[in-house]
Design a protein around this motif. Sequence first.
Motif, PDB file in Angstrom:
ATOM      1  N   ASP A 125      33.836  34.633  45.200  1.00 15.51           N
ATOM      2  CA  ASP A 125      33.824  36.011  44.674  1.00 15.51           C
ATOM      3  C   ASP A 125      33.816  37.027  45.803  1.00 15.51           C
ATOM      4  OD1 ASP A 125      33.896  35.138  42.060  1.00 15.51           O
ATOM      5  OD2 ASP A 125      31.734  35.390  41.725  1.00 15.51           O
ATOM      6  N   GLN A 126      33.046  36.746  46.847  1.00 19.20           N
ATOM      7  CA  GLN A 126      32.944  37.683  47.970  1.00 19.20           C
ATOM      8  C   GLN A 126      34.288  37.822  48.690  1.00 19.20           C
ATOM      9  OE1 GLN A 126      30.168  36.444  50.978  1.00 19.20           O
ATOM     10  NE2 GLN A 126      30.063  38.489  51.898  1.00 19.20           N
ATOM     11  N   LEU A 127      34.982  36.708  48.919  1.00 16.87           N
ATOM     12  CA  LEU A 127      36.281  36.772  49.596  1.00 16.87           C
ATOM     13  C   LEU A 127      37.284  37.553  48.753  1.00 16.87           C
ATOM     14  CD1 LEU A 127      38.051  34.019  51.571  1.00 16.87           C
ATOM     15  CD2 LEU A 127      39.324  35.382  49.943  1.00 16.87           C
ATOM     16  N   VAL A 128      37.317  37.265  47.463  1.00 14.04           N
ATOM     17  CA  VAL A 128      38.267  37.956  46.571  1.00 14.04           C
ATOM     18  C   VAL A 128      37.969  39.454  46.539  1.00 14.04           C
ATOM     19  CG1 VAL A 128      39.024  38.200  44.169  1.00 14.04           C
ATOM     20  CG2 VAL A 128      38.769  35.926  45.173  1.00 14.04           C
ATOM     21  N   ALA A 129      36.713  39.815  46.374  1.00 13.15           N
ATOM     22  CA  ALA A 129      36.331  41.230  46.308  1.00 13.15           C
ATOM     23  C   ALA A 129      36.591  41.942  47.635  1.00 13.15           C
ATOM     24  CB  ALA A 129      34.857  41.360  45.909  1.00 13.15           C
ATOM     25  N   ALA A 130      36.292  41.286  48.753  1.00  7.70           N
ATOM     26  CA  ALA A 130      36.509  41.904  50.069  1.00  7.70           C
ATOM     27  C   ALA A 130      37.988  42.177  50.329  1.00  7.70           C
ATOM     28  CB  ALA A 130      35.948  41.006  51.167  1.00  7.70           C
ATOM     29  N   ALA A 131      38.865  41.382  49.717  1.00  8.74           N
ATOM     30  CA  ALA A 131      40.306  41.577  49.880  1.00  8.74           C
ATOM     31  C   ALA A 131      40.876  42.545  48.846  1.00  8.74           C
ATOM     32  CB  ALA A 131      41.024  40.233  49.792  1.00  8.74           C
ATOM     33  N   GLY A 132      40.021  43.112  48.010  1.00  7.30           N
ATOM     34  CA  GLY A 132      40.472  44.080  47.017  1.00  7.30           C
ATOM     35  C   GLY A 132      40.894  43.462  45.700  1.00  7.30           C
ATOM     36  N   GLY A 133      40.573  42.191  45.492  1.00  7.17           N
ATOM     37  CA  GLY A 133      40.940  41.520  44.251  1.00  7.17           C
ATOM     38  C   GLY A 133      39.808  41.527  43.250  1.00  7.17           C
ATOM     39  N   ASN A 134      40.109  41.076  42.059  1.00  3.60           N
ATOM     40  CA  ASN A 134      39.128  40.975  40.988  1.00  3.60           C
ATOM     41  C   ASN A 134      38.783  39.503  40.789  1.00  3.60           C
ATOM     42  OD1 ASN A 134      37.758  40.771  38.562  1.00  3.60           O
ATOM     43  ND2 ASN A 134      39.074  42.229  37.486  1.00  3.60           N
ATOM     44  N   PRO A 135      37.524  39.113  41.017  1.00  2.01           N
ATOM     45  CA  PRO A 135      37.149  37.706  40.855  1.00  2.01           C
ATOM     46  C   PRO A 135      37.394  37.159  39.445  1.00  2.01           C
ATOM     47  CG  PRO A 135      35.441  38.888  42.051  1.00  2.01           C
ATOM     48  CD  PRO A 135      36.424  39.909  41.544  1.00  2.01           C
ATOM     49  N   GLN A 136      37.499  38.031  38.462  1.00  2.47           N
ATOM     50  CA  GLN A 136      37.736  37.575  37.085  1.00  2.47           C
ATOM     51  C   GLN A 136      39.192  37.203  36.834  1.00  2.47           C
ATOM     52  OE1 GLN A 136      35.044  37.141  35.170  1.00  2.47           O
ATOM     53  NE2 GLN A 136      33.897  37.914  36.922  1.00  2.47           N
ATOM     54  N   THR A 137      40.114  37.788  37.594  1.00  2.00           N
ATOM     55  CA  THR A 137      41.537  37.539  37.359  1.00  2.00           C
ATOM     56  C   THR A 137      42.224  36.777  38.499  1.00  2.00           C
ATOM     57  OG1 THR A 137      42.134  39.682  38.316  1.00  2.00           O
ATOM     58  CG2 THR A 137      41.756  39.600  35.919  1.00  2.00           C
ATOM     59  N   ALA A 138      41.481  36.449  39.539  1.00  2.00           N
ATOM     60  CA  ALA A 138      42.069  35.756  40.688  1.00  2.00           C
ATOM     61  C   ALA A 138      42.514  34.345  40.298  1.00  2.00           C
ATOM     62  CB  ALA A 138      41.071  35.700  41.832  1.00  2.00           C
ATOM     63  N   VAL A 139      43.465  33.829  41.051  1.00  2.00           N
ATOM     64  CA  VAL A 139      43.977  32.479  40.855  1.00  2.00           C
ATOM     65  C   VAL A 139      43.981  31.763  42.209  1.00  2.00           C
ATOM     66  CG1 VAL A 139      45.365  33.055  38.826  1.00  2.00           C
ATOM     67  CG2 VAL A 139      46.375  33.246  41.101  1.00  2.00           C
ATOM     68  N   TYR A 140      44.215  30.447  42.169  1.00  2.00           N
ATOM     69  CA  TYR A 140      44.208  29.693  43.421  1.00  2.00           C
ATOM     70  C   TYR A 140      45.219  28.554  43.395  1.00  2.00           C
ATOM     71  CZ  TYR A 140      41.811  25.676  41.371  1.00  2.00           C
ATOM     72  OH  TYR A 140      41.501  24.565  40.611  1.00  2.00           O
ATOM     73  N   LEU A 141      45.547  28.092  44.601  1.00  2.00           N
ATOM     74  CA  LEU A 141      46.369  26.901  44.805  1.00  2.00           C
ATOM     75  C   LEU A 141      45.846  26.159  46.030  1.00  2.00           C
ATOM     76  CD1 LEU A 141      50.053  28.109  44.264  1.00  2.00           C
ATOM     77  CD2 LEU A 141      48.836  26.373  42.947  1.00  2.00           C
ATOM     78  N   PRO A 142      46.040  24.845  46.067  1.00  2.00           N
ATOM     79  CA  PRO A 142      45.644  24.091  47.262  1.00  2.00           C
ATOM     80  C   PRO A 142      46.516  24.471  48.462  1.00  2.00           C
ATOM     81  CG  PRO A 142      46.118  22.619  45.413  1.00  2.00           C
ATOM     82  CD  PRO A 142      46.547  23.982  45.016  1.00  2.00           C
ATOM     83  N   LEU A 143      45.966  24.275  49.641  1.00  2.00           N
ATOM     84  CA  LEU A 143      46.667  24.505  50.900  1.00  2.00           C
ATOM     85  C   LEU A 143      46.540  23.246  51.741  1.00  2.00           C
ATOM     86  CD1 LEU A 143      48.020  26.302  53.110  1.00  2.00           C
ATOM     87  CD2 LEU A 143      45.711  27.030  53.742  1.00  2.00           C
ATOM     88  N   VAL A 144      47.684  22.676  52.132  1.00  2.00           N
ATOM     89  CA  VAL A 144      47.699  21.469  52.947  1.00  2.00           C
ATOM     90  C   VAL A 144      47.909  21.878  54.395  1.00  2.00           C
ATOM     91  CG1 VAL A 144      48.891  19.283  53.382  1.00  2.00           C
ATOM     92  CG2 VAL A 144      48.677  20.150  51.039  1.00  2.00           C
ATOM     93  N   GLY A 145      46.966  21.510  55.232  1.00  2.00           N
ATOM     94  CA  GLY A 145      47.084  21.726  56.663  1.00  2.00           C
ATOM     95  C   GLY A 145      47.374  20.406  57.342  1.00  2.00           C
ATOM     96  N   ARG A 146      47.388  20.419  58.644  1.00  2.00           N
ATOM     97  CA  ARG A 146      47.654  19.179  59.385  1.00  2.00           C
ATOM     98  C   ARG A 146      46.586  18.134  59.165  1.00  2.00           C
ATOM     99  NH1 ARG A 146      50.771  19.540  64.938  1.00  2.00           N
ATOM    100  NH2 ARG A 146      52.718  19.696  63.844  1.00  2.00           N
ATOM    101  N   GLU A 147      45.339  18.542  59.229  1.00  2.00           N
ATOM    102  CA  GLU A 147      44.252  17.571  59.145  1.00  2.00           C
ATOM    103  C   GLU A 147      43.207  17.936  58.101  1.00  2.00           C
ATOM    104  OE1 GLU A 147      42.668  17.028  63.052  1.00  2.00           O
ATOM    105  OE2 GLU A 147      44.616  16.494  63.889  1.00  2.00           O
ATOM    106  N   SER A 148      43.498  18.940  57.299  1.00  2.00           N
ATOM    107  CA  SER A 148      42.507  19.351  56.312  1.00  2.00           C
ATOM    108  C   SER A 148      43.189  20.003  55.113  1.00  2.00           C
ATOM    109  CB  SER A 148      41.514  20.337  56.937  1.00  2.00           C
ATOM    110  OG  SER A 148      42.189  21.498  57.369  1.00  2.00           O
ATOM    111  N   PHE A 149      42.403  20.141  54.067  1.00  2.00           N
ATOM    112  CA  PHE A 149      42.869  20.805  52.853  1.00  2.00           C
ATOM    113  C   PHE A 149      42.009  22.037  52.638  1.00  2.00           C
ATOM    114  CE2 PHE A 149      43.927  16.351  52.347  1.00  2.00           C
ATOM    115  CZ  PHE A 149      45.259  16.424  51.988  1.00  2.00           C
ATOM    116  N   TRP A 150      42.632  23.143  52.319  1.00  2.00           N
ATOM    117  CA  TRP A 150      41.944  24.387  52.031  1.00  2.00           C
ATOM    118  C   TRP A 150      42.396  24.842  50.646  1.00  2.00           C
ATOM    119  CZ3 TRP A 150      39.969  28.393  55.805  1.00  2.00           C
ATOM    120  CH2 TRP A 150      39.438  27.787  56.938  1.00  2.00           C
ATOM    121  N   THR A 151      41.933  26.021  50.259  1.00  2.00           N
ATOM    122  CA  THR A 151      42.335  26.629  48.996  1.00  2.00           C
ATOM    123  C   THR A 151      42.731  28.072  49.265  1.00  2.00           C
ATOM    124  OG1 THR A 151      40.899  25.194  47.703  1.00  2.00           O
ATOM    125  CG2 THR A 151      41.544  27.268  46.692  1.00  2.00           C
ATOM    126  N   VAL A 152      43.901  28.468  48.744  1.00  2.00           N
ATOM    127  CA  VAL A 152      44.393  29.838  48.878  1.00  2.00           C
ATOM    128  C   VAL A 152      44.030  30.600  47.607  1.00  2.00           C
ATOM    129  CG1 VAL A 152      46.463  31.278  49.066  1.00  2.00           C
ATOM    130  CG2 VAL A 152      46.297  29.154  50.370  1.00  2.00           C
TER     131      VAL A 152
END
Length: 169
Positions: A125-152
């Motif tokens: 919620d903090q990341l979404v709000a700090a970027a100007g987004g709404n935590p209630q309507t935000a969406v996500y997808l996985p992110l594949v890196g070289r040696e790790s997985f993150w979430t966008v």
Amino acid sequence: VVLLQIAALAYGLWTVSAARPVHMVFEIDRFRVVHAIDVPAELLNRTPTGVDALPLTGPTLLAVRPFRDANEGMEATFAALQGAPLAARPDLWESYAQATPRVLRAAHPVALLKSRFPDSAAEIDQLVAAAGGNPQTAVYLPLVGRESFWTVLMDPAANVLGALPLDSF
């Protein structure tokens, strides 16, 4: 000794340049980080107009376009099985804006992510709000890196708000 140091410096600079991330590419149902070394040199001349294949200014957002036909899809699948991810192929790139509808179809509500990672809900919620987004309507997808997985994390228009080190696969 000076020549050896210059050679070591040149090798170090080349290594840093080759390992730098150049694109974050939407690939079917996820994002993938593409590094300069991942992009096949023989395909650089097939980079779409207006796209810098190996930018020096940091990663850009791109997408893998839909296959033109079954033959192209089969060829790309065989290449991926040999270690060449779709996201690293300039001949398959398109602008991220063209892929926005596909990105949103593949995305999941951030509420699902928070239910899977309740200890990270406040951070999400903090990341979404700090970027100007709404935590209630935000969406996500996985992110594949070289040696790790993150979430966008994205807003409802598929604008990237940020990423967190959560494996959302």
